[in-house]
Write a protein that holds these residues in place. Structure first.
Motif, PDB file in Angstrom:
ATOM      1  N   SER A  88      -6.840 -11.416  -8.489  1.00  0.00           N
ATOM      2  CA  SER A  88      -6.233 -11.505  -9.823  1.00  0.00           C
ATOM      3  C   SER A  88      -5.218 -10.414 -10.132  1.00  0.00           C
ATOM      4  CB  SER A  88      -7.332 -11.469 -10.894  1.00  0.00           C
ATOM      5  OG  SER A  88      -8.047 -10.241 -10.837  1.00  0.00           O
ATOM      6  N   CYS A  89      -5.170  -9.375  -9.310  1.00  0.00           N
ATOM      7  CA  CYS A  89      -4.287  -8.242  -9.602  1.00  0.00           C
ATOM      8  C   CYS A  89      -3.487  -7.867  -8.365  1.00  0.00           C
ATOM      9  CB  CYS A  89      -5.128  -7.053 -10.079  1.00  0.00           C
ATOM     10  SG  CYS A  89      -4.150  -5.601 -10.519  1.00  0.00           S
ATOM     11  N   THR A  90      -2.182  -7.740  -8.534  1.00  0.00           N
ATOM     12  CA  THR A  90      -1.312  -7.401  -7.395  1.00  0.00           C
ATOM     13  C   THR A  90      -0.891  -5.929  -7.394  1.00  0.00           C
ATOM     14  OG1 THR A  90       0.666  -8.027  -8.657  1.00  0.00           O
ATOM     15  CG2 THR A  90      -0.393  -9.747  -7.321  1.00  0.00           C
ATOM     16  N   ASP A  91      -1.487  -5.115  -8.269  1.00  0.00           N
ATOM     17  CA  ASP A  91      -1.135  -3.696  -8.357  1.00  0.00           C
ATOM     18  C   ASP A  91      -1.500  -2.965  -7.067  1.00  0.00           C
ATOM     19  OD1 ASP A  91      -0.367  -4.256 -10.903  1.00  0.00           O
ATOM     20  OD2 ASP A  91      -2.097  -3.322 -11.890  1.00  0.00           O
ATOM     21  N   ILE A  92      -0.784  -1.862  -6.813  1.00  0.00           N
ATOM     22  CA  ILE A  92      -1.101  -1.054  -5.631  1.00  0.00           C
ATOM     23  C   ILE A  92      -2.036   0.098  -5.981  1.00  0.00           C
ATOM     24  CG2 ILE A  92       1.104  -1.626  -4.558  1.00  0.00           C
ATOM     25  CD1 ILE A  92       2.070   1.178  -5.230  1.00  0.00           C
ATOM     26  N   GLY A  93      -2.329   0.245  -7.275  1.00  0.00           N
ATOM     27  CA  GLY A  93      -3.237   1.293  -7.716  1.00  0.00           C
ATOM     28  C   GLY A  93      -3.986   0.888  -8.966  1.00  0.00           C
ATOM     29  N   PHE A  94      -5.115   1.581  -9.239  1.00  0.00           N
ATOM     30  CA  PHE A  94      -5.958   1.234 -10.383  1.00  0.00           C
ATOM     31  C   PHE A  94      -6.442   2.515 -11.058  1.00  0.00           C
ATOM     32  CE2 PHE A  94      -6.586  -1.567  -6.749  1.00  0.00           C
ATOM     33  CZ  PHE A  94      -6.156  -2.781  -7.253  1.00  0.00           C
ATOM     34  N   PHE A 126       0.830  -1.203   0.000  1.00  0.00           N
ATOM     35  CA  PHE A 126       0.000   0.000   0.000  1.00  0.00           C
ATOM     36  C   PHE A 126       0.865   1.254   0.000  1.00  0.00           C
ATOM     37  CE2 PHE A 126      -2.186  -3.460   2.035  1.00  0.00           C
ATOM     38  CZ  PHE A 126      -3.470  -3.415   1.522  1.00  0.00           C
ATOM     39  N   GLN A 127       0.376   2.278  -0.675  1.00  0.00           N
ATOM     40  CA  GLN A 127       0.993   3.609  -0.647  1.00  0.00           C
ATOM     41  C   GLN A 127       0.082   4.505   0.187  1.00  0.00           C
ATOM     42  OE1 GLN A 127       2.686   6.585  -0.410  1.00  0.00           O
ATOM     43  NE2 GLN A 127       3.851   5.728  -2.118  1.00  0.00           N
ATOM     44  N   GLY A 179     -13.507   2.709   2.072  1.00  0.00           N
ATOM     45  CA  GLY A 179     -12.111   2.802   2.476  1.00  0.00           C
ATOM     46  C   GLY A 179     -11.175   1.857   1.770  1.00  0.00           C
ATOM     47  N   LEU A 180     -11.663   1.132   0.747  1.00  0.00           N
ATOM     48  CA  LEU A 180     -10.796   0.206   0.022  1.00  0.00           C
ATOM     49  C   LEU A 180      -9.986   0.913  -1.062  1.00  0.00           C
ATOM     50  CD1 LEU A 180     -12.965  -1.764   1.338  1.00  0.00           C
ATOM     51  CD2 LEU A 180     -12.344  -3.324  -0.515  1.00  0.00           C
ATOM     52  N   LEU A 181     -10.455   2.068  -1.487  1.00  0.00           N
ATOM     53  CA  LEU A 181      -9.747   2.869  -2.472  1.00  0.00           C
ATOM     54  C   LEU A 181      -9.630   4.299  -1.959  1.00  0.00           C
ATOM     55  CD1 LEU A 181     -11.472   1.777  -5.846  1.00  0.00           C
ATOM     56  CD2 LEU A 181      -9.306   0.930  -4.904  1.00  0.00           C
ATOM     57  N   TRP A 212      -6.874   5.519  -8.464  1.00  0.00           N
ATOM     58  CA  TRP A 212      -6.988   5.315  -7.019  1.00  0.00           C
ATOM     59  C   TRP A 212      -5.872   4.390  -6.509  1.00  0.00           C
ATOM     60  CZ3 TRP A 212     -10.669   4.689 -10.721  1.00  0.00           C
ATOM     61  CH2 TRP A 212     -11.728   5.611 -10.736  1.00  0.00           C
ATOM     62  N   TRP A 213      -5.541   4.587  -5.240  1.00  0.00           N
ATOM     63  CA  TRP A 213      -4.645   3.666  -4.540  1.00  0.00           C
ATOM     64  C   TRP A 213      -5.484   2.596  -3.851  1.00  0.00           C
ATOM     65  CZ3 TRP A 213       0.194   4.089  -5.813  1.00  0.00           C
ATOM     66  CH2 TRP A 213       0.826   5.333  -5.959  1.00  0.00           C
ATOM     67  N   LEU A 214      -4.990   1.378  -3.786  1.00  0.00           N
ATOM     68  CA  LEU A 214      -5.578   0.373  -2.911  1.00  0.00           C
ATOM     69  C   LEU A 214      -5.351   0.836  -1.466  1.00  0.00           C
ATOM     70  CD1 LEU A 214      -6.872  -2.485  -2.621  1.00  0.00           C
ATOM     71  CD2 LEU A 214      -4.538  -3.381  -2.449  1.00  0.00           C
TER      72      LEU A 214
END
Length: 298
Positions: free
Chosen positions: A179-185, A135-136, A208-210, A218-220
């Motif tokens: 399915s996705c390990t990204d820290i942002g979308f 997380f960032q 609060g998930l994004l 958005w950040w995770l």
């Protein structure tokens, strides 16, 4: 005792005349040999004996230095996953009523596993396997939080169980998280790849998930992590202030950890020691009494 004059008669003689010398002195051959060796030892100046003792003492001092320096890290893990588990155990769950998953900061790992390349590689492996999420937090671009995926999932479900957003959150965890390990979308990915509509994205933000990163991205996020960020920032400042008030801007790690913490150090002194060491805000200097933490003014 035998006279010095008799002893002088032995000087310069070869080993083949020990018997002759023994006859002159009227004693066994072994006694003659003992006399010579003892006399040689007595002729060694004391200064050489002192040098030998000093050299031994210095060697022992370095051994003691290494031993005491290692005490601070005795029992510490030497791989990234074990370090994560150890640091997670320092997280004060009760402070947040066990509503947050244990949060470890990436740079804290560097305070235990000294090879940063190894940490980064092993952490990426854990992320790719889906074991952890990164997380960032936004207050510092260099600070990343790490949470075990199962801990994250369980706390998110518990926080949203009785809310209107529960079904949207469940679908986000089942599709995006798995399915996705990204820290942002970004919006394009959320709409086209994961089929979330604008209203559902808003629900995820409200839950609060994004958190908003930029327009259309958005950040995770971790629900309720705002309190953690506040406590972390204030606690770091307080611990650095303790060191700055110490003589020469330095303090023994053991002494710092033994201090009675103020109300601003809510996350615990050990949690913050790994923070400031890993972030290189202090220098670690091994001494005979333990690790010395010196403020890094650079």
């Amino acid at each position: 005792m035998y006279s010095d004059r008799a002893f002088q008669s032995l000087r310069g003689r070869s080993s083949g005349v020990w018997g002759e010398a023994a006859g002159e002195l009227g004693c066994p051959v072994t006694a003659v040999q003992d006399i010579v060796m003892n006399r040689k030892r007595n002729l060694i100046p004391d200064v050489f004996r002192q040098v030998k003792k000093q050299k031994f003492g210095l060697t022992e001092e370095f051994k003691l230095l290494d031993k005491n320096g290692a005490k601070e890290f005795e029992g510490m893990p030497n791989d990234t996953k074990s370090a994560l588990i150890f640091l997670a155990s320092l997280f004060p769950r009760k402070l947040f009523d066990d509503s947050l998953p244990p949060i470890v900061l990436k740079h804290q790992l560097y305070s235990i596993v000294k090879d940063k390349t190894t940490v980064d590689r092993q952490l990426n492996e854990l992320k790719d396997l889906g074991h952890v999420r990164i997380f960032q937090f936004g207050f510092d671009t260099d600070v990343f939080g790490i949470v075990f995926t199962e801990d994250y999932r369980s706390k998110v479900l518990a926080a949203t169980a009785m809310k209107e957003t529960a079904s949207t959150v469940q679908r986000f965890l089942d599709t995006v998280l798995n399915s996705c390990t990204d820290i942002g979308f970004n919006k394009d990915k959320m709409l086209k790849e994961f089929s979330f509509h604008d209203q559902e994205i808003t629900q995820l933000v409200n839950a609060g998930l994004l958190t908003v990163r930029d327009v259309g991205s958005w950040w995770l996020a971790i629900p309720g992590a705002g309190r953690f960020v506040k406590y972390f920032v204030n606690g770091r400042k307080a611990v650095l202030r303790m060191i700055r008030k110490s003589k020469y801007n330095e303090v023994l790690q053991s002494d710092l950890e033994a201090r009675k913490v103020t109300s601003t150090v809510k996350l615990g002194i050990q949690y913050h020691v790994h923070d400031i060491v890993g972030a290189e805000l202090v220098k670690c200097i091994p001494t005979t009494t333990g690790t010395l933490l010196r403020l890094n003014e650079s």
